[in-house]
Design a protein around this motif. Structure first.
Motif, short mmCIF file in Angstrom:
data_model
loop_
_atom_site.label_atom_id
_atom_site.label_comp_id
_atom_site.label_asym_id
_atom_site.label_seq_id
_atom_site.Cartn_x
_atom_site.Cartn_y
_atom_site.Cartn_z
N SER A 119 -4.37 -1.00 -3.61
CA SER A 119 -3.36 -0.61 -2.63
C SER A 119 -3.44 -1.45 -1.36
O SER A 119 -2.54 -1.41 -0.53
CB SER A 119 -3.53 0.87 -2.28
OG SER A 119 -4.76 1.08 -1.62
N GLU A 120 -4.51 -2.19 -1.21
CA GLU A 120 -4.76 -3.00 -0.01
C GLU A 120 -4.76 -2.12 1.24
O GLU A 120 -4.26 -2.51 2.30
CB GLU A 120 -3.75 -4.14 0.10
CG GLU A 120 -3.91 -5.13 -1.04
CD GLU A 120 -2.98 -6.33 -0.98
OE1 GLU A 120 -2.26 -6.45 0.01
OE2 GLU A 120 -3.00 -7.11 -1.92
N SER A 121 -5.28 -0.92 1.10
CA SER A 121 -5.42 -0.04 2.25
C SER A 121 -6.57 0.94 2.01
O SER A 121 -6.51 1.73 1.07
CB SER A 121 -4.12 0.73 2.47
OG SER A 121 -4.35 1.82 3.32
N SER B 262 -6.52 4.64 -0.07
CA SER B 262 -7.53 4.85 -1.10
C SER B 262 -8.25 6.18 -0.86
O SER B 262 -8.46 6.97 -1.78
CB SER B 262 -8.50 3.68 -1.06
OG SER B 262 -9.57 3.90 -1.89
N GLU C 43 0.51 5.56 7.86
CA GLU C 43 0.42 4.13 7.50
C GLU C 43 1.77 3.44 7.69
O GLU C 43 1.82 2.28 8.09
CB GLU C 43 -0.04 3.98 6.05
CG GLU C 43 -1.53 4.16 5.87
CD GLU C 43 -2.36 3.00 6.43
OE1 GLU C 43 -2.48 1.99 5.77
OE2 GLU C 43 -2.90 3.14 7.55
N TYR D 167 0.82 -1.22 0.00
CA TYR D 167 0.00 0.00 0.00
C TYR D 167 0.84 1.26 0.00
O TYR D 167 0.45 2.28 -0.55
CB TYR D 167 -1.05 0.00 1.12
CG TYR D 167 -0.57 -0.26 2.51
CD1 TYR D 167 -0.76 -1.49 3.11
CD2 TYR D 167 0.01 0.75 3.25
CE1 TYR D 167 -0.35 -1.73 4.40
CE2 TYR D 167 0.42 0.52 4.56
CZ TYR D 167 0.24 -0.72 5.13
OH TYR D 167 0.63 -0.95 6.41
#
Lengths: 647, 214, 279
Positions: free
Chosen positions: B145-147, B151, A70, A17
Motif C-alpha cells: 500500500s506504500e503507507s 498497513s 490519509e 495507498y
C-alpha cells in the motif's frame, strides 16, 4: 466545484495507498457478507443476517478514520493549503470537495451492506415493512453515520495534529471505541471497584448487543440516545473542522459553526437522558449486572398486604421510557397506617396522592414502596405518578416488553421479584382477577391480554401485560397468537392443543376447550425466556408466554396454568412435569447419577415413590399438593411423607 | 544492524516510543491485577490474562515499525535511505532488531507472568509467533500500500474481524486463541501453519520492498 | 571515471531513458533538461535506486551493480529532503553516517566538518523541525557530503531557495568540488553557468548534448540577435527574453538565420535553448 470533486475523486483512486486500502476493505466486507448469505440458507433468519451485517460497523469506522486522514493530510503536506488560503473560501472548497468524495464512498459502501440486507429480507420473504424500515435505519445509524463520524475524526486529526500524535490519536480512538477495549471497564469495575463505564459510554458509538442472542421483539438497538450520541460527535467535530477552515470575514461560516456546536450540546443533553435502552454489556447499570449486583445483597422482602386491589386505572406514556399515572382502587378491611406495594426500583416515584389529590408521604426502599396514611380513615384510592425503566423489561419507542408478572406497576404487598441463584426474575401472579383500565400513549401498536380498543386496554385479569415492537396478532383457529415477526414459529400445534391436552384431562378436568381457546398466547422474546424463571413459561388465567410452540412446551404451559404460582413448590413441579411430559428421558437417567447427583435428588425420591406407591397415585397426589395453596409443606417434606391414603 | 541506528530511529519517535512500553509494563499488569482480583484467585484468571494480552501485544508489535517506516515509506527524500545504505534496499535489517527489541520487552512481561502461572512458555511462544505474523503481514502490506498507517489499519481490521466478528472465514484465518488455553499441539499445528504463512508474507514483503524504487 | 553506457530505463511500457551514454570525470556537471526529461530517473539509476533495463553503469571500469561498496562512495541529495525531523541536526547526520558506515571514531569529526561547510555548525544541537527550509536543504547537502564520497549528486538543489541560499550553495560547491564527480540536476540554467565544468542536456529521455560550457555556448554562436519590439519576426525564431534598453523595449532572439542587424554574444542559456529548440 463539480470539476474539483471529479478531480479529487480521480486523485483518490489514483493514489496507491488509498486505492489498495479501499480494495482490501471492499474485498473483506463483501467476502464477509457473502459468507453470511451462504449461511442464510442454513439459519433462514433475515434478522440474524442484519445483526451480523451490522458488526461491520466497527470495520467501517476504522476504515474511514484512517482513509480520511490519509486522503486529507496530503493537502496539508503538499502545501496546497497555503496557496488555497489566499483564495476566497479556497481551503473550505478543497476540503468540501474532498469530503464529498469521501461521502460518495460512504454512501456506496453503506448501500453495499444495505443491498445484502435487503437480499436477505426478500430471500427470506419477511413481508414486514416495519422491518424493511428497521434495516434502513440500522444502516443509516450503524454504518453511514458511524462512517461519517470516522471521517470527521480523520479530517479533524489531519487538520489539527502532526503526524506522530495523529497516528497515536487515530489508533487510540480506534482501540477505545472498538470492542478491543470493551473488557477493560469491566475488569476495572469488578477488580478494583472503579467504574469508568460512564467515561467510556460517551465513546460507545458502535451498535451494542451484536454478540448476544437476538431480541426479535425489539430488533437491533437504534434507540434515540444512540442517534443523539452520534450526532453530538459529528456536530462537535464538524464545528472544529469548520473552525479551522473558515475565513474570518465570512460571517455565515461562523454562524454555521456556532449552530453546529449548539446542535451538538442539545444532542449531548438528550444523550445523557437515555431512558429505557437495551444494552447487553457488563455496565453496572446495564442489562445483566444492574439486577445481578443489586440482588446479591439481601434486599428482598416478603410481606402480605393488609388490603387488596380491586382496580387499576393507568395512564401510561411510553416515549424514551415509561411514565405512569396510576389510580389504584383499594379494598381495606380497616383503615391502615401505611400501604405496602412492590414497584421495580428503577421507577422513580414523583408523587403519591390520595383520592382528594393531596400529597401523601411515602418511603422507597428498593423495590418496595410504603405509603403513609395521614388520616385515620381508609384511603380507598391511591394515585401514584412515576417514571423509569428496567434494563431488562424495556419500554420505549422501539419496543415494549412489560409482562404483567413484572412489577412495572405497583402490586400489593412486598414480593420477592428476583432469584439471585439463577439470576432470573420471579413472576408475580395474583390469584384473583381485578379490573384494569389502561390507556397508553405510544408510537407502537401495543398488544395486551386485556381487551383492546385503540389505545385503551381494559378488562378483568390477574395482571396487565403489554407488548409492542416486531409483533403481530394472528388468529390460529380460535386462539389469538401474538407472534414475533422476526422469529416466526410453526403454529400447527396450537390447532392441536385440545387433542394434545386430552391424555392429561384426568389430572386437570378444569381445562376444557373454551378455557384453552380463551387464553391468548404470547411468543416470548429471548430476554423474557432467559431472564424469567423457568425459561419464561408463565401461565395466567387469560394468557400464556411460550418461547416455542413444540408440543411439550405448550402442554406444560397449559397444565401449569391450573396450578397456583408458588415458587417454594417449584422443585417438585419441575420433577412432576418432567415425568409426565418426558417419561422416557426421565427413566433413562443413569442410576448412579440419580443417586449421587444433587440436582437429581428430587427425581430419585419421586421415582422411588412411584415404585412404592404406583405412578397414578404419585402423580395425582403431587398434582393435588401443587394445587392446594393451603398446603404449606416444603416439597421435601411432602415427598418424604407421601404414603397411600395419607398425602 | 547497527544498534546506534536503532537508537536514533527510536529517538526520532520522542515520547511515542514509550506507547508499547506503557501497554506492556503498566496497562496490562494493572489489568491483570484487576483480573486476578475479579477471578478470586490467580489460576482462575489465566484465561482472562492471556486472552487480553493477545488483543494488545501482537498489534502493538507493529507500532514502532509504523512510526519508523513513516520516514522510509513516505518521508520527504526517503529515496536517500534506499541508496546510501550499502546493505541494500531491503529493510529487514531494520525491522528485525525492532521486532527483537519488542520481543525482549514482551519476554520481560511474560517472565513476570511465569511467576504466577504455568504454561507461560507456550503462551510466550504463541505470542512471539503472533507478533511475527503481525510484523510480517504489516511489512508486506506496508510495501504494497506504500503507507505504514494504512498497513496498521488493515492489521487492526484483521484483529477485529478475527476476534470480535464470528464468521467461519474469520475463525479460519484467526491467529488468536480467544480464550483457549494454548497447547503444544496447537503450536505444532495451527501456529506452525501461521509461521509458514508469516514467512510467505515476509518473502512477498521483501519482494515488494525491493521494488519500492525499481 | 563514471560511465553510463547505452542505458535504457522504462516503467512498464513507458520508456523514460533511451540509450543514454555519458562519461563523467572529476568535475562539476550540470544536468539540464525540461521537466520530465528524465533527469531524476537518470540520477536514480546512477545511485542504484532504480533497476536498469539495459546498458551498464561503470565506475572506474567496474559495473556498479556488482560493486556493493559503490553506494558508500556516493552522496545524494534528493529533490525533497526532510527526514527524521525530531532528531537534532547532529543526530540526523549521525543517522546517515551510520548508514554510510562511517567509523564511530571519525563520526563526530566528519559531521562537524560537513556542518562547517554548509554553515550549520551553530545549529548542531537544534531539532531539525525547528530549522528553516533553506537550512534543511543545507542539512541535506551536509548529509550528501558525509563520508567524503567521490561522487556527489544533487537533484534540484536550489529549487525553492532564495537568492542568498542559492549563492551559498554555489559557494559550498566551490569548496567541495576538488577531485570529485559532482552532478547537479536542474532546469535553472543560471545555476550551472557559474560553477559547472560540463553540461549534459537531456530531453525526452535522451542526451541531446554533452560538453563543456564553451561547447554549449558555441552552439548559439551567430544565432543570437537583438531587435526592437514590433519588428517582424519569423515564426521559426525563438524569443529568449524582452527587456528595456535606452528607454526602448527590445527582444533577444534566437534564430538560425540573421534577424535584424544586431548580433549578440551567446550565453549558456542561449546555447541550451538552441539545443532544445533545434535552432
Amino acid at each position: 466545484m463539480n470539476t474539483l470533486i471529479k478531480n479529487n475523486l480521480k486523485l483518490f483512486f489514483k493514489n496507491k495507498y488509498l486505492l489498495s486500502g479501499f480494495i482490501i476493505f471492499f474485498i473483506i466486507i463483501n467476502t464477509y457478507l457473502i459468507e453470511g448469505l451462504y449461511k442464510l440458507s442454513i439459519h433462514r433468519d433475515a434478522f440474524y443476517y442484519l445483526q451480523i451485517s451490522q458488526k461491520l460497523s466497527m470495520v467501517y469506522f476504522i476504515f474511514f478514520i484512517f482513509i480520511s486522514y490519509e486522503y486529507l493530510v496530503k493537502s496539508k503536506n503538499d502545501f496546497i493549503l497555503e496557496s488555497l488560503s489566499i483564495m476566497d473560501k479556497g481551503k473550505l472548497k478543497l476540503y468540501f470537495s474532498k469530503f464529498v468524495v469521501l461521502l460518495a464512498i460512504m454512501v456506496t459502501v453503506t448501500l453495499n451492506i444495505m443491498l445484502y440486507d435487503y437480499i436477505a429480507y426478500f430471500a427470506m420473504n419477511v413481508q414486514a415493512l416495519s422491518f424493511a424500515y428497521h434495516i434502513f435505519l440500522n444502516n443509516i445509524l450503524n454504518i453511514f453515520l458511524v462512517s461519517f463520524l470516522g471521517s470527521c475524526i480523520g479530517t479533524m486529526i489531519s487538520l489539527y495534529v502532526r503526524r506522530f500524535p495523529a497516528y497515536l490519536l487515530m489508533i487510540l480512538s480506534a482501540i477505545l471505541i472498538s470492542p478491543i477495549f470493551e473488557f477493560v471497564p469491566f475488569v476495572l469495575f469488578m477488580g478494583f471497584g472503579k467504574n469508568i463505564y460512564p467515561f467510556r459510554e460517551i465513546f460507545n458509538i458502535l451498535p451494542p448487543n451484536l454478540n448476544w442472542a437476538e431480541e426479535a421483539l425489539y430488533g437491533l438497538s437504534i434507540e434515540a440516545y444512540r442517534w443523539n450520541l452520534v450526532i453530538f460527535w459529528i456536530c462537535l467535530l464538524s464545528s472544529a473542522v469548520l473552525l479551522k477552515l473558515r475565513t474570518k470575514k465570512h460571517k455565515l461560516q461562523s454562524l454555521v459553526c456556532i449552530l453546529l456546536v449548539m446542535v451538538s450540546i442539545v444532542n449531548f443533553y438528550l444523550y445523557t437522558n437515555p431512558g429505557s435502552i437495551v444494552k447487553k454489556d457488563y455496565n453496572p447499570k446495564g442489562y445483566t449486572p444492574f439486577d445481578e449486583l443489586y440482588y446479591t445483597n439481601d434486599v428482598q422482602k416478603e410481606e402480605n398486604a393488609d388490603f387488596s386491589i380491586t382496580a387499576y386505572n393507568m395512564a401510561l406514556v411510553i416515549d424514551r421510557q415509561l411514565h405512569n399515572d396510576v389510580k389504584i382502587q383499594l379494598n381495606e378491611k380497616a383503615p391502615l397506617d401505611s400501604y405496602k406495594f412492590t414497584l421495580y426500583r428503577n421507577f422513580e416515584v414523583k408523587s403519591i396522592l390520595d383520592k382528594e389529590n393531596k400529597n401523601m408521604a411515602f418511603k422507597r426502599d428498593g423495590d418496595y414502596l410504603e405509603i403513609f396514611n395521614p388520616t385515620s380513615e381508609k384511603l380507598e384510592e391511591i394515585r401514584i405518578i412515576y417514571s423509569g425503566n428496567s434494563p431488562v423489561f424495556y419500554s420505549n419507542s422501539q419496543g415494549v416488553l412489560l409482562p404483567g408478572s413484572f412489577p412495572y406497576y405497583p402490586m400489593e404487598g412486598y414480593k420477592r421479584i428476583y432469584l439471585k441463584e439463577q439470576t432470573v426474575f420471579i413472576p408475580i401472579i395474583r390469584e384473583e382477577n381485578i379490573d384494569f383500565d389502561v390507556t397508553v400513549k405510544s408510537k407502537l401498536d401495543l398488544y395486551s391480554n386485556l381487551n383492546k380498543d385503540k389505545n385503551n386496554f381494559s378488562g378483568k385479569a390477574q395482571v396487565a401485560t403489554l407488548i409492542g415492537g416486531f409483533v403481530e396478532e394472528k388468529k390460529v383457529g380460535d386462539v389469538a397468537f401474538y407472534s414475533l415477526m422476526l422469529s416466526e414459529l410453526d403454529t400447527g400445534t396450537i390447532l392441536q392443543i385440545d387433542n394434545l391436552i386430552k391424555p392429561y384431562r384426568y389430572l386437570v378436568p378444569e381445562i376444557d376447550t373454551a378455557s384453552i381457546t380463551h387464553k391468548k398466547v404470547f411468543q416470548a422474546p429471548h430476554t423474557f425466556s432467559s431472564r424469567v424463571l423457568e425459561n419464561g413459561l408463565i401461565s395466567f388465567n387469560d394468557h400464556i408466554f411460550v418461547y416455542s410452540l413444540d408440543e411439550k412446551t405448550l402442554i406444560y404451559t397449559y397444565l401449569q396454568s391450573t396450578v397456583p404460582q408458588n415458587f417454594a413448590k417449584n422443585k417438585i413441579k419441575t420433577v412432576l412435569f418432567d415425568y409426565i411430559l418426558d417419561k422416557d428421558r426421565f427413566l433413562n437417567i443413569p442410576k448412579e447419577q440419580l443417586e449421587n447427583f444433587k440436582p437429581y435428588e428430587f427425581h430419585n425420591m419421586f421415582l422411588k415413590k412411584i415404585d412404592d406407591l404406583g405412578e397414578d397415585y404419585v402423580i395425582r397426589a403431587t398434582f393435588d399438593y401443587l394445587k392446594d395453596k393451603n398446603d404449606k409443606r416444603e416439597p421435601i417434606a411432602f415427598i418424604e411423607n407421601l404414603n397411600t391414603g395419607g398425602h | 544492524m547497527n544498534i546506534r541506528l536503532l537508537y536514533l530511529s527510536f529517538k526520532n519517535l520522542k515520547i511515542y516510543y514509550f506507547i508499547p512500553l506503557f501497554f506492556l509494563y503498566i496497562f496490562l499488569p494493572v489489568l491483570n491485577f484487576g483480573m486476578v482480583s475479579m477471578s478470586g484467585n490467580i489460576e482462575n484468571s489465566y484465561i482472562l490474562v492471556f486472552r487480553e494480552a493477545e488483543k494488545y501485544i501482537p498489534l502493538l508489535s507493529f507500532w514502532w515499525i509504523t512510526l519508523i517506516f513513516k520516514e522510509y515509506i513516505s518521508g520527504d527524500g526517503n529515496e536517500v535511505l534506499y541508496c546510501i545504505d550499502s546493505s541494500g534496499k531491503v529493510k529487514l535489517s531494520l525491522i528485525a532488531p525492532i521486532f527483537l527489541w519488542y520481543i525482549i520487552h514482551v519476554g520481560v512481561l511474560f517472565l513476570g507472568y511465569s511467576i504466577f502461572w504455568d504454561n507461560v512458555l507456550l503462551e510466550f511462544i504463541k505470542t512471539v509467533l503472533q507478533c511475527f505474523f503481525f510484523v510480517s503481514l504489516g511489512y508486506m502490506l506496508m510495501y504494497i500500500s506504500e503507507s505504514p498507517i494504512i498497513s496498521f489499519m488493515l492489521l487492526l481490521i484483521y484483529e477485529l474481524l478475527t476476534i470480535f466478528i464470528n464468521s467461519d472465514i474469520a475463525n479460519y484465518i484467526s491467529i488468536f486463541e480467544n480464550g483457549n488455553r494454548i497447547t503444544m499441539n496447537a503450536i505444532a499445528t495451527k501456529y506452525l501453519g501461521f509461521l509458514l504463512l508469516s514467512i510467505a508474507f515476509l518473502v512477498i514483503g521483501v519482494y515488494k520492498n525491493k521494488r519500492f524504487y525499481y | 571515471m563514471l560511465e553510463v553506457i547505452n542505458l535504457d530505463k522504462a516503467f512498464k511500457k513507458k520508456e523514460v531513458l533511451k540509450n543514454v551514454s555519458i562519461s563523467l570525470k572529476p568535475g562539476v556537471y550540470g544536468l539540464l533538461g525540461s521537466n520530465g526529461a528524465g533527469k531524476t530517473t537518470l540520477i536514480r539509476c546512477l545511485v542504484k535506486l532504480y533497476h536498469i533495463n539495459k546498458g551498464q553503469i561503470q565506475y572506474n571500469g567496474v559495473d556498479v551493480i556488482k560493486n556493493s561498496a559503490f553506494t558508500e562512495n556516493v552522496g545524494y541529495l534528493p529533490q525533497k529532503f526532510g527526514l527524521f525531523k525530531e532528531l537534532t541536526v547532529y543526530d540526523n547526520l549521525q543517522y546517515f553516517g551510520v548508514l554510510k558506515k562511517i567509523p564511530k571514531g571519525s563520526m563526530e569529526a566528519s559531521i562537524k566538518a560537513c556542518l562547517e561547510i554548509v554553515n550549520l555548525k551553530d545549529k548542531i544541537n537544534d531539532r531539525v523541525s525547528t530549522l528553516s527550509g533553506g537550512m534543511i536543504r543545507r542539512l541535506g547537502i551536509a548529509q550528501a557530503l558525509l563520508g567524503e564520497p567521490e561522487i556527489i549528486i544533487f537533484d534540484e538543489p536550489t529549487a525553492g531557495l532564495d537568492p542568498e541560499e542559492r549563492l551559498r550553495f554555489k559557494n559550498i560547491l566551490s569548496t567541495i568540488k576538488e577531485n570529485k564527480i559532482i552532478v547537479i540536476s536542474t532546469h535553472i540554467v543560471e545555476d550551472v553557468e557559474a560553477c559547472c565544468d560540463g553540461l549534459i542536456i537531456m530531453n525526452e529521455g535522451t542526451i541531446l548534448k554533452e560538453g563543456s560550457c564553451g561547447e554549449i555556448i558555441a552552439m548559439a554562436e551567430g544565432k543570437v540577435f537583438e531587435v526592437k519590439e514590433g519588428t517582424y519576426i519569423n515564426p521559426s525564431c525563438y524569443i529568449q527574453k524582452s527587456y528595456l534598453k535606452n528607454g526602448e523595449r527590445v527582444l533577444r532572439i534566437l534564430s538560425g538565420k540573421p534577424v535584424g542587424d544586431k548580433q549578440l554574444e551567446p550565453t549558456i542559456e542561449d546555447g541550451y535553448m538552441c539545443i532544445m529548440k533545434g535552432i
